[in-house]
Write a protein that holds these residues in place. Structure first.
Motif, PDB file in Angstrom:
ATOM      1  N   LEU A  31       0.831  -1.211   0.000  1.00 19.63           N
ATOM      2  CA  LEU A  31       0.000   0.000   0.000  1.00 19.63           C
ATOM      3  C   LEU A  31       0.864   1.260   0.000  1.00 19.63           C
ATOM      4  O   LEU A  31       0.519   2.252  -0.648  1.00 19.63           O
ATOM      5  CB  LEU A  31      -0.921   0.014   1.219  1.00 19.63           C
ATOM      6  CG  LEU A  31      -2.166  -0.853   1.119  1.00 19.63           C
ATOM      7  CD1 LEU A  31      -2.926  -0.823   2.433  1.00 19.63           C
ATOM      8  CD2 LEU A  31      -3.046  -0.408  -0.021  1.00 19.63           C
ATOM      9  N   LEU A  32       1.969   1.225   0.705  1.00 22.68           N
ATOM     10  CA  LEU A  32       2.877   2.368   0.731  1.00 22.68           C
ATOM     11  C   LEU A  32       3.426   2.657  -0.659  1.00 22.68           C
ATOM     12  O   LEU A  32       3.632   3.805  -1.033  1.00 22.68           O
ATOM     13  CB  LEU A  32       4.016   2.108   1.713  1.00 22.68           C
ATOM     14  CG  LEU A  32       4.985   3.244   1.971  1.00 22.68           C
ATOM     15  CD1 LEU A  32       4.260   4.391   2.668  1.00 22.68           C
ATOM     16  CD2 LEU A  32       6.135   2.760   2.815  1.00 22.68           C
ATOM     17  N   PRO A  89       1.139   6.508  -3.795  1.00 20.69           N
ATOM     18  CA  PRO A  89       1.569   7.634  -4.658  1.00 20.69           C
ATOM     19  C   PRO A  89       1.024   7.538  -6.075  1.00 20.69           C
ATOM     20  O   PRO A  89       0.813   8.566  -6.725  1.00 20.69           O
ATOM     21  CB  PRO A  89       3.098   7.531  -4.639  1.00 20.69           C
ATOM     22  CG  PRO A  89       3.416   6.846  -3.380  1.00 20.69           C
ATOM     23  CD  PRO A  89       2.296   5.883  -3.159  1.00 20.69           C
ATOM     24  N   LEU A  90       0.786   6.341  -6.578  1.00 17.96           N
ATOM     25  CA  LEU A  90       0.209   6.201  -7.916  1.00 17.96           C
ATOM     26  C   LEU A  90      -1.229   6.687  -7.963  1.00 17.96           C
ATOM     27  O   LEU A  90      -1.729   7.092  -9.009  1.00 17.96           O
ATOM     28  CB  LEU A  90       0.272   4.744  -8.377  1.00 17.96           C
ATOM     29  CG  LEU A  90       1.651   4.192  -8.677  1.00 17.96           C
ATOM     30  CD1 LEU A  90       1.565   2.710  -8.990  1.00 17.96           C
ATOM     31  CD2 LEU A  90       2.275   4.938  -9.839  1.00 17.96           C
ATOM     32  N   LEU A  91      -1.894   6.654  -6.819  1.00 12.80           N
ATOM     33  CA  LEU A  91      -3.285   7.115  -6.741  1.00 12.80           C
ATOM     34  C   LEU A  91      -3.399   8.592  -6.399  1.00 12.80           C
ATOM     35  O   LEU A  91      -4.504   9.114  -6.296  1.00 12.80           O
ATOM     36  CB  LEU A  91      -4.047   6.279  -5.696  1.00 12.80           C
ATOM     37  CG  LEU A  91      -4.117   4.790  -5.987  1.00 12.80           C
ATOM     38  CD1 LEU A  91      -4.733   4.054  -4.803  1.00 12.80           C
ATOM     39  CD2 LEU A  91      -4.924   4.531  -7.248  1.00 12.80           C
ATOM     40  N   GLY A  92      -2.268   9.232  -6.185  1.00 11.83           N
ATOM     41  CA  GLY A  92      -2.275  10.656  -5.908  1.00 11.83           C
ATOM     42  C   GLY A  92      -2.379  11.000  -4.439  1.00 11.83           C
ATOM     43  O   GLY A  92      -2.631  12.146  -4.096  1.00 11.83           O
ATOM     44  N   VAL A  93      -2.162  10.045  -3.574  1.00 16.50           N
ATOM     45  CA  VAL A  93      -2.219  10.276  -2.137  1.00 16.50           C
ATOM     46  C   VAL A  93      -0.809  10.542  -1.652  1.00 16.50           C
ATOM     47  O   VAL A  93       0.101   9.760  -1.871  1.00 16.50           O
ATOM     48  CB  VAL A  93      -2.810   9.057  -1.398  1.00 16.50           C
ATOM     49  CG1 VAL A  93      -2.811   9.287   0.097  1.00 16.50           C
ATOM     50  CG2 VAL A  93      -4.209   8.763  -1.917  1.00 16.50           C
TER      51      VAL A  93
END
Length: 63
Positions: A52-53, A57-61
């Protein structure tokens, strides 16, 4: 974007192999079954958190 997905796939592959080896080593330890189950769950939880870490970032979080 494609490079990020490839890196995520590689991370999933590496984390899966490492988690499988650690779980195999846990099964070889002479511990009671309850402790082995707790250790297996902890290893899987850490593996999911690592993936998840890498995926957030790929999801924009922002992490």
């Amino acid at each position: 974007m494609v490079e990020g997905l490839i890196m995520l796939l590689l991370a999933i592959f590496v984390v899966g192999i490492v988690a499988a080896v650690v779980i195999y080593c846990i099964d070889l330890l002479p511990l009671p079954p309850q402790f082995k189950q707790i250790l297996r769950i902890l290893v899987l939880l850490i593996a999911v958190l690592v993936v998840l870490l890498k995926a957030l970032p790929l999801l924009g979080v922002a992490v």
